[in-house]
Design an enzyme around this catalytic site. Structure first.
Site, PDB file in Angstrom:
ATOM      1  N   ASP A 405       0.802  -1.216   0.000  1.00  0.00           N
ATOM      2  CA  ASP A 405       0.000   0.000   0.000  1.00  0.00           C
ATOM      3  C   ASP A 405       0.840   1.274   0.000  1.00  0.00           C
ATOM      4  OD1 ASP A 405      -2.324   1.499   0.082  1.00  0.00           O
ATOM      5  OD2 ASP A 405      -3.127   0.514   1.860  1.00  0.00           O
ATOM      6  N   GLU A 454      -5.642  -1.236  -6.662  1.00  0.00           N
ATOM      7  CA  GLU A 454      -6.707  -0.348  -6.214  1.00  0.00           C
ATOM      8  C   GLU A 454      -6.910   0.708  -7.306  1.00  0.00           C
ATOM      9  OE1 GLU A 454      -8.069   1.811  -2.102  1.00  0.00           O
ATOM     10  OE2 GLU A 454      -5.959   1.873  -2.644  1.00  0.00           O
ATOM     11  N   GLU A 460     -13.395   1.684   0.826  1.00  0.00           N
ATOM     12  CA  GLU A 460     -12.703   2.221   1.994  1.00  0.00           C
ATOM     13  C   GLU A 460     -13.035   3.695   2.216  1.00  0.00           C
ATOM     14  OE1 GLU A 460      -8.338   3.723   0.542  1.00  0.00           O
ATOM     15  OE2 GLU A 460      -8.504   1.656   1.206  1.00  0.00           O
TER      16      GLU A 460
END
Length: 883
Positions: A405, A454, A460
């Site tokens: 991430d 993503e 989210e």
């Protein structure tokens, strides 16, 4: 102007002429097909309906339309024109680059052109359609010389799906400097554009607007344009990027000009290609949605990675979205495994909070149900050789993949980091899911272990930005834009989203309408069980797709996607706007009479299901911002087939915990295959006995985790683990440097050398008891338990204990246990000075440090085992390693 042609036909031009002759024949075939259609023999795709019966043609011709690019030089420009079926669909596309301060597109002449046909194939392990894909491109390499003497190239690829262009410097000596990409094109003001405001992690909302309405500025790829003048849709994006390049985005300026802009200006370049492919997909919506052009342009995988049969697409349970701190809680992860097994899913993602102490345990627990475990990590924790070595360690535990991430950059340096991660995860056999990342540009072909990105504003955002819920309009655009270019980890089906405006049917339909190699479902698994129709559909949902088809819709109204697995089609329809009836044609599925099980919006909210026969269309009512799913198959086909995953027996490991001998070896009994951590080695002795050798760098009190594998469910090995500890040497040893065997903690993981803090790892502060600060120790929260294995190699435990100042007004009981017997306990209260303890643990194999709430203080207290030391005087009794 000078066209790319010569007075006498070259061999390359004669090839083109021959190709054109073939093309003329093909066009004649298309014309015949059109005449047949007029007579009721329809070789074209179906009509799609949106709104209240408005018809939108989205079908694709049975015979592909050849896209014909033509490049010409002018005194001040190099220009690309593209025709499709003889009609100009792109006109006046300016090509060029600025190198070393020189605009090569102005003042260049053609030297020569080379034409070749590229026919290739690859096997997709995930994506719109798994299996072997074959394609043919026509590539022309145009070689030019600038007035300055610089020689450069324009590579042009053409396929039935569009055109791609890249630039190269084949004769560059040493290093050069790419200052700018000068590729730009102009659309008419009334062109419709579906775009997003650019940021390097692509998480702004997507929206539709007429080009004249867009403010000048930066917009992210892929950029979809409907050109009324050309009568086609165009999708602009990039393909085949690596650490030689920086990424690019679109800059839209006044007058409808769109240009490619580099993230890095300048970029250091060397000989060869100096940009990725600039991609122009051209066609109708179905052709664009179903295209694999971006993957076709990507490099082929290395031979050693081409098969990648270990890559396993599927569905994943994920607890972070619904329970932010659950990544630190082993019992919560076990529950998600249990429900995932009940639903037949393949994967578990553990997000922020996991700890190396218990990851091997959850890997073993999940493996018995055929479920693989993936771990979340921040990119900079894998940056550099020492950090990169963590991947090999995690793989040695049986971990199947990583979610990495926060890269949030399009720079060349970051793409070099991507290169490293891609190569190492492929070598180790780890799936990789990129978050906070760039958009796909074909890596899933080159590196089949890439099962998700993503690069989208997904579920989210309900957690981070509860005042700006995701809109149905944003969702409907995605299948026509972002998801065209590759796997999209939106984390769908968020029934529990705060402020949600989409219907339950819309949320459920995202599981089909959106494609990702591994689909991570956002909500708590219990939220799915609470909606039986949803649970049943998500259990049936296929782990991978054989084929993807756009059945109906457009980016402003709805998207109805059908994906085939075997003999069943899974249909997902998402809509934006008021409630209405959708009539979806099914003729592209070529099923004839069929049966359908439909789950959609109920009249009073929630979900309703219905099983019915269908023929050439599916008629479904959807709510405001609604949606539906369906399973469709030829009549008489069994629609429901989901089964719970069986539980397998763990491999035998004897003993599961032991001390290494003085020479750093131990003997393990098992009948399984061994997977060793980095630096360890194994020697087969006889029968089921193995001699394990630890690396010299393993410190006293630290353990290596040996993984034992046996064949299991769905190709996933069933695993168990052994922990081999280096005995303590004479002298004191810092408690927080020891390997824990297990722990329980009320809030997040046990923290090393800091207070407990909150529920995330590493969120504590310097330990402080009544104002006295400490540099090392364990920070915990009541109730908690810390388990250590000593094997008799220590005889004293000392520490300074108490309630940390970060939880004033609390109290706890702290106790020390050895081999199940309590050796010490004391009540400690916030504000009291640290309590010095010295406990005799001679001969103890297992040490347990516990902190519990008190009856008059049930609230959690944060406690410190500060300055903890394990002592060995040289007379401690150790448990000998088996020989």
């Amino acid at each position: 102007m000078q066209r790319f042609a010569a007075a006498r036909p070259s061999i390359e031009q004669r090839i083109v002429q021959a190709a054109n002759a073939i093309e003329h024949s093909r066009r004649a075939a298309v014309n015949l097909a059109s005449e047949a259609a007029e007579q009721g023999i329809r070789p074209f795709g179906p009509l799609a309906r949106h709104g209240d019966g408005v018809v939108n043609e989205i079908g694709t011709a049975a015979l592909p339309e050849r896209v014909e690019p033509q490049v010409e030089t002018r005194a001040d420009a190099v220009v690309l024109t593209v025709r499709r079926a003889g009609r100009v669909v792109l006109d006046g596309v300016r090509l060029g680059i600025r190198v070393g301060g020189v605009d090569l597109d102005a003042g260049s002449v053609l030297l020569r052109s080379h034409v070749r046909e590229i026919t290739d194939e690859w096997t997709a392990r995930s994506g719109k359609a798994t299996g072997t894909h074959r394609y043919t491109h026509l590539e022309t390499v145009h070689e030019l010389r600038h007035d300055s003497g610089v020689e450069w190239q324009i590579h042009v690829r053409a396929s039935g799906d569009g055109v791609a262009v890249r630039y190269a410097l084949a004769r560059l000596e040493g290093h050069g400097r790419l200052d700018a990409d000068r590729t730009r094109l102009t659309f008419e003001p009334n062109a419709r554009v579906w775009a997003l405001d650019y940021q390097t992690w692509y998480e702004t909302p997507r929206f539709g607007a007429d080009l004249a309405e867009l403010r000048p500025g930066a917009y992210g790829f892929p950029l979809l344009v409907r050109s009324p003048r050309a009568g086609v849709y165009l999708l602009l994006t990039e393909a085949a990027i690596d650490g030689r390049f920086s990424g690019a985005h679109a800059e839209i300026e006044g007058g409808g000009e769109v240009r490619f802009t580099l993230a890095d200006e300048p970029v250091e370049i060397t000989r060869g290609p100096v940009t990725p492919w600039r991609v122009f997909m051209i066609g109708d919506l179905a052709g664009i949605v179903e295209s694999r052009f971006v993957d076709e342009l990507a490099p082929a995988p290395l031979d050693s990675f081409a098969g990648a049969q270990w890559v396993r697409p599927g569905r994943a349970a994920w607890s972070w979205w619904s329970d932010f701190y659950s990544g630190a809680q082993l019992h919560r992860q076990r529950h998600f495994v249990d429900v995932a097994a009940r639903l037949g899913w393949e994967h578990l993602l553990i997000d922020c909070g996991w700890d190396e102490t218990w990851v091997p345990e959850i890997v073993a627990y999940a493996s018995r149900r055929g479920i693989q475990v993936h771990l979340w990590v921040v990119w900079h924790d894998l940056d550099g050789p020492e950090n990169l070595a963590k991947l090999a360690l995690w793989r040695s535990w049986g971990v199947a993949g990583i979610k990495v991430d926060f890269m949030e950059s399009e720079s060349k340096d970051r793409y070099r980091w991507y290169d490293t991660i891609l190569a190492e995860t492929a070598r180790l056999g780890l799936h990789v899911n990129f978050h906070g990342s760039v958009i796909p540009r074909g890596w899933s072909r080159t590196w089949p272990q890439v099962i998700g990105y993503e690069a989208i504003r997904g579920s989210e955002y309900y957690v981070f930005y509860q005042d700006t819920p995701l809109t149905a309009a944003h969702n409907v655009i995605q299948p026509f834009t972002r998801n065209v270019v590759g796997a999209m980890d939106y984390t769908p089906v968020a029934f529990g989203a705060p402020g949600r405006t989409t219907s339950d049917g819309h949320e459920l339909a995202l599981s089909v309408a959106f494609e990702c190699g591994i689909t991570h479902f956002a909500d708590d698994v219990d939220a799915y069980l609470a909606k039986p129709d949803a649970a049943r559909f998500l259990a049936e949902l296929a782990p991978a797709w054989d084929e993807t088809v756009l059945l109906a819709g457009d980016p402003d109204h709805e998207a109805v996607i059908a994906r085939r697995h075997g003999d069943r089609w899974f249909v997902g329809g998402i809509a934006t706007g008021p409630a209405r009836r959708l009539t979806v044609p099914l003729d592209r599925l070529a099923l004839g009479p069929a049966d359908a099980w439909i789950v959609g919006d109920g009249a009073e909210g929630g979900l309703v299901s219905d099983r019915r026969p269908v023929d050439d269309k599916l008629v479904v009512d959807v709510a405001d911002d609604g949606g539906f799913v369906a399973i469709v198959a030829a009549r008489g086909t069994r629609l429901h087939r989901a089964v719970e995953r069986p539980e397998h027996t763990a491999p035998r490991v004897d003993p599961p915990v032991q001390l290494l001998g003085p020479d750093g070896t131990a003997v393990l009994r098992t009948g399984g295959h061994l997977r060793l951590p980095p630096g360890w080695s194994a020697q087969h002795l006889d029968g089921d006995r193995w001699k394990l050798n630890a690396p010299a760098a393993l410190a006293p009190g630290r353990a290596g985790v040996i993984t034992v594998e046996m064949p299991g469910e769905d190709g996933v090995p069933v695993v168990a683990h052994a922990r081999l500890f280096r005995p303590l040497t004479p002298g004191p040893h810092r408690l927080s440097a020891m390997t824990m065997v297990a722990f329980d903690n009320e809030s997040g993981p046990i923290e090393r050398d800091q207070s407990n803090g909150g529920g995330n790892p590493g969120d504590g502060r310097r330990m402080s008891i009544a104002g006295t600060e400490f540099d090392d120790g364990f920070g915990a929260s009541t109730p908690s338990r810390i388990e250590l294995y000593l094997g008799g190699s220590a005889d004293r435990f000392t520490a300074r204990i108490g309630v940390d100042d970060e939880t004033p007004g609390t109290a706890a009981r702290m106790s020390v246990h050895a081999d199940g017997a309590e050796l010490f306990s004391a009540d400690v209260r916030a504000g009291e000075p640290p309590l010095d303890i010295d406990v005799d643990i001679t001969g103890a194999a297992a040490l347990s440090l516990r902190a519990d709430t008190l009856p008059d203080h049930p609230e959690p207290a944060h406690v410190d085992w500060a300055s903890g030391r394990l002592h060995r005087t040289g007379t401690a009794t150790t448990t000998p390693a088996e020989r």
